[in-house]
Design an enzyme around this catalytic site. Structure first.
Site, PDB file in Angstrom:
ATOM      1  N   ASP A   6       0.847  -1.196   0.000  1.00  0.00           N
ATOM      2  CA  ASP A   6       0.000   0.000   0.000  1.00  0.00           C
ATOM      3  C   ASP A   6       0.881   1.244   0.000  1.00  0.00           C
ATOM      4  O   ASP A   6       1.648   1.459   0.938  1.00  0.00           O
ATOM      5  CB  ASP A   6      -0.912  -0.006   1.224  1.00  0.00           C
ATOM      6  N   ASP A  15      -9.113   0.515   2.098  1.00  0.00           N
ATOM      7  CA  ASP A  15      -8.137   0.133   3.122  1.00  0.00           C
ATOM      8  C   ASP A  15      -8.714   0.544   4.482  1.00  0.00           C
ATOM      9  O   ASP A  15      -8.374   1.603   5.021  1.00  0.00           O
ATOM     10  CB  ASP A  15      -6.798   0.837   2.828  1.00  0.00           C
ATOM     11  N   ARG A  38      -8.188   4.165  13.377  1.00  0.00           N
ATOM     12  CA  ARG A  38      -7.272   5.297  13.637  1.00  0.00           C
ATOM     13  C   ARG A  38      -6.725   5.315  15.054  1.00  0.00           C
ATOM     14  O   ARG A  38      -5.585   5.744  15.279  1.00  0.00           O
ATOM     15  CB  ARG A  38      -8.010   6.621  13.357  1.00  0.00           C
ATOM     16  N   GLU A  82      -9.075   4.114  -2.251  1.00  0.00           N
ATOM     17  CA  GLU A  82      -7.835   3.921  -3.011  1.00  0.00           C
ATOM     18  C   GLU A  82      -8.125   3.238  -4.338  1.00  0.00           C
ATOM     19  O   GLU A  82      -9.174   2.625  -4.526  1.00  0.00           O
ATOM     20  CB  GLU A  82      -6.842   3.054  -2.208  1.00  0.00           C
ATOM     21  N   HIS A 108      -3.292  14.005   0.811  1.00  0.00           N
ATOM     22  CA  HIS A 108      -3.590  13.133   1.956  1.00  0.00           C
ATOM     23  C   HIS A 108      -2.440  13.177   2.962  1.00  0.00           C
ATOM     24  O   HIS A 108      -2.668  13.296   4.171  1.00  0.00           O
ATOM     25  CB  HIS A 108      -3.830  11.699   1.472  1.00  0.00           C
ATOM     26  N   GLN A 152      -4.082   2.718  15.231  1.00  0.00           N
ATOM     27  CA  GLN A 152      -2.957   3.194  14.417  1.00  0.00           C
ATOM     28  C   GLN A 152      -2.123   4.225  15.176  1.00  0.00           C
ATOM     29  O   GLN A 152      -0.896   4.185  15.171  1.00  0.00           O
ATOM     30  CB  GLN A 152      -3.513   3.800  13.122  1.00  0.00           C
ATOM     31  N   THR A 198      -9.302  -5.614   4.108  1.00  0.00           N
ATOM     32  CA  THR A 198      -9.174  -4.691   2.976  1.00  0.00           C
ATOM     33  C   THR A 198     -10.168  -5.168   1.925  1.00  0.00           C
ATOM     34  O   THR A 198     -10.206  -6.366   1.619  1.00  0.00           O
ATOM     35  CB  THR A 198      -7.754  -4.716   2.390  1.00  0.00           C
ATOM     36  N   GLU A 202     -10.018  12.725   7.440  1.00  0.00           N
ATOM     37  CA  GLU A 202      -9.821  14.040   6.834  1.00  0.00           C
ATOM     38  C   GLU A 202     -11.145  14.781   6.640  1.00  0.00           C
ATOM     39  O   GLU A 202     -11.230  15.973   6.879  1.00  0.00           O
ATOM     40  CB  GLU A 202      -9.147  13.884   5.462  1.00  0.00           C
ATOM     41  N   GLU A 239     -10.457   4.096   3.706  1.00  0.00           N
ATOM     42  CA  GLU A 239      -9.556   4.854   2.838  1.00  0.00           C
ATOM     43  C   GLU A 239      -9.897   4.515   1.394  1.00  0.00           C
ATOM     44  O   GLU A 239      -9.854   3.341   1.001  1.00  0.00           O
ATOM     45  CB  GLU A 239      -8.082   4.528   3.138  1.00  0.00           C
ATOM     46  N   LYS A 267      -4.621  -1.942  10.363  1.00  0.00           N
ATOM     47  CA  LYS A 267      -4.941  -2.116   8.941  1.00  0.00           C
ATOM     48  C   LYS A 267      -5.208  -3.575   8.563  1.00  0.00           C
ATOM     49  O   LYS A 267      -5.835  -3.830   7.538  1.00  0.00           O
ATOM     50  CB  LYS A 267      -3.747  -1.643   8.089  1.00  0.00           C
TER      51      LYS A 267
HETATM   52 CA    CA Z   1      -3.939   3.102   2.864  1.00  0.00          CA
END
Ligand code: CA
Length: 447
Positions: free
Chosen positions: A156, A263, A267, A231, A163, A270, A287, A394, A229, A283
């Site tokens: 990834d 993904d 948080r 992607e 970002h 993380q 996925t 975000e 996320e 993570k």
């Molecule tokens: Ca990612």
């Protein structure tokens, strides 16, 4: 122009207006028909799946099995000759696309041409044969979709500068938002291939270890900051040998096709675990990928220039031309109290600072070998404007600006029962080359 991408091509099947699966698209997937349960390769066309295993049995399509090898010292012609060796085993009556992907770019192109001709009627053998249509065309709504590729390794990247700026600003303030290495190399981490699931699979909220700034000690329990996320990922088709880096000028030869990727990210887990080695349990629980692989050939007409790169990258990372893609992307959210999904983000893949050629060149620059079926994801796709960010972190700016939904609900992060739906498409002149849904519903954490 590649005749399979001609905007004037028309399919003799009736296709819904604005279907992502036009005759210019012809994405590959692995489907399971309801009657026999054997997964095999098909092509999405409108509301149908065209069964390539059935066409292969009858000799209407064929691909060349056998390992496609890559030697950076070979000329283009001899490389393609290696890929073009004859063989006779099935490549489509398989539970993954890997055998087809190993057959190499010439076989990919030949198969696309054959399918395009059958669906345009230039080759009338499907259009004029009702028995074959009965055997080879399925309603897409009736089949189950698998993860289309047996994924060996999953990498990834972190290639959206916006970002990286946004997350860096939240963590370290605007002055130190971007790490000094960011504009010199495409950042990535090695992810977890085994927990990749197809669109529609429910995702369980992870338990994990978290620690708030004000707490003296960490605690263990359900993540309270579950996020998505947005992607775009691509699959490696042609491998490279260990110790033989992929040269950037030839990087595109290794790319089979693209999918959407969610993904999922916890948080709070993380934040506590990521230093010094990066993401781990935040993570690796799940996925999600969209089930239809849009070939590089299908989206090639939508190539465009990416953002200007300053400073100019080192020579091994200088892009051989415009290798961004104009793919419209959106994220929709559905909640248990709001059955009609609403769009919460709209962006475009073209904003990515590092492109796929640069990612491949950098990934292999130290000699790392990539194998057929490896998944390379882009990193969260965020545009410049607040409505174009690719994660809730975000969009709701670390919980300080909750998203307001039309029914009066708010979201800082995902709640149990929420469904995240990602969509993407390239807009052609009168047709779309799209991905279909990449969706998943959040289940409560295991007790
Ligand atoms: Ca990612």
């Amino acid at each position: 122009m590649n005749p399979t991408s001609d905007p004037n091509l028309k399919c003799w099947l009736k296709l819904p207006k604005d279907t992502p699966f036009s005759i210019q698209n012809l994405p590959y997937g692995v489907f399971v028909p309801p009657d026999d349960g054997n997964p095999r390769v098909g092509v999405a066309i409108g509301d149908y799946v065209l069964d390539l295993a059935e066409l292969e049995r009858r000799g209407l399509v064929s691909a060349t099995p056998g390992a496609a090898k890559y030697n950076p010292n070979e000329t283009q012609d001899s490389f393609l000759n290696v890929l073009n060796r004859a063989g006779s085993n099935t490549v489509f009556d398989k539970p993954s696309l890997n055998a087809f992907m190993r057959s190499g770019p010439v076989a990919w192109h030949q198969t696309r041409v054959s399918v395009s001709k059958l669906l345009s009627g230039e080759d009338p053998r499907l259009q004029m044969n009702e028995e074959l249509q009965e055997a080879a065309l399925r309603n897409r709504a009736d089949v189950a979709m698998r993860v289309p590729v047996e994924i060996g390794d999953y990498t990834d990247f972190y290639s959206s500068k916006q970002h990286a700026m946004n997350v860096g600003t939240m963590l370290r303030g605007p002055e130190n938002a971007l790490m000094p290495n960011y504009t010199h190399l495409p950042i990535a981490y090695h992810g977890r291939a085994g927990s990749i699931v197809p669109s529609g699979t429910a995702v369980r909220r992870p338990n994990g270890q978290t620690k708030k700034d004000e707490d003296a000690a960490p605690a263990f329990g359900p993540s309270k900051n579950l996020d998505f996320e947005l992607e775009v990922g691509f699959f490696v088709g042609t491998p490279n040998l260990q110790g033989q880096p992929i040269q950037i000028k030839r990087a595109a030869e290794h790319v089979f096709g693209f999918v959407l990727v969610n993904d999922w990210s916890a948080r709070d887990i993380q934040k506590w675990e990521y230093q010094p080695l990066g993401p781990f349990n935040a993570k690796n629980f799940a996925t999600t990928v969209s089930p239809w692989v849009v070939s590089l050939e299908a989206i090639a007409p939508f190539r465009c220039a990416g953002p200007a790169q300053d400073p100019e990258p080192l020579p091994y990372l200088r892009s051989p031309g415009p290798w961004a893609f104009n793919i419209e992307l959106e994220v929709l959210l559905q909640t248990q109290d709001m059955p009609e999904p609403v769009r919460i983000s709209q962006t475009n893949y073209r904003h990515m600072y590092w492109n796929m050629c640069q990612q491949l060149a950098h990934h292999t620059s130290g000699g790392c070998n990539l194998r057929t079926g490896d998944l390379i994801a882009s990193g969260t796709v965020s545009g410049d404007a607040p409505g174009s960010y690719g994660s809730l972190l975000e969009l709701a700016w670390k919980g300080t600006k909750p998203i307001k939904l039309p029914n009066g609900q708010e979201r800082k992060f995902l709640e149990d029962g929420d469904t995240v739906i990602m969509r993407g498409y390239c807009q052609g002149d009168g047709f779309r080359v799209g991905f279909g849904d990449c969706s998943g519903t959040v289940l409560p954490a295991p007790i």
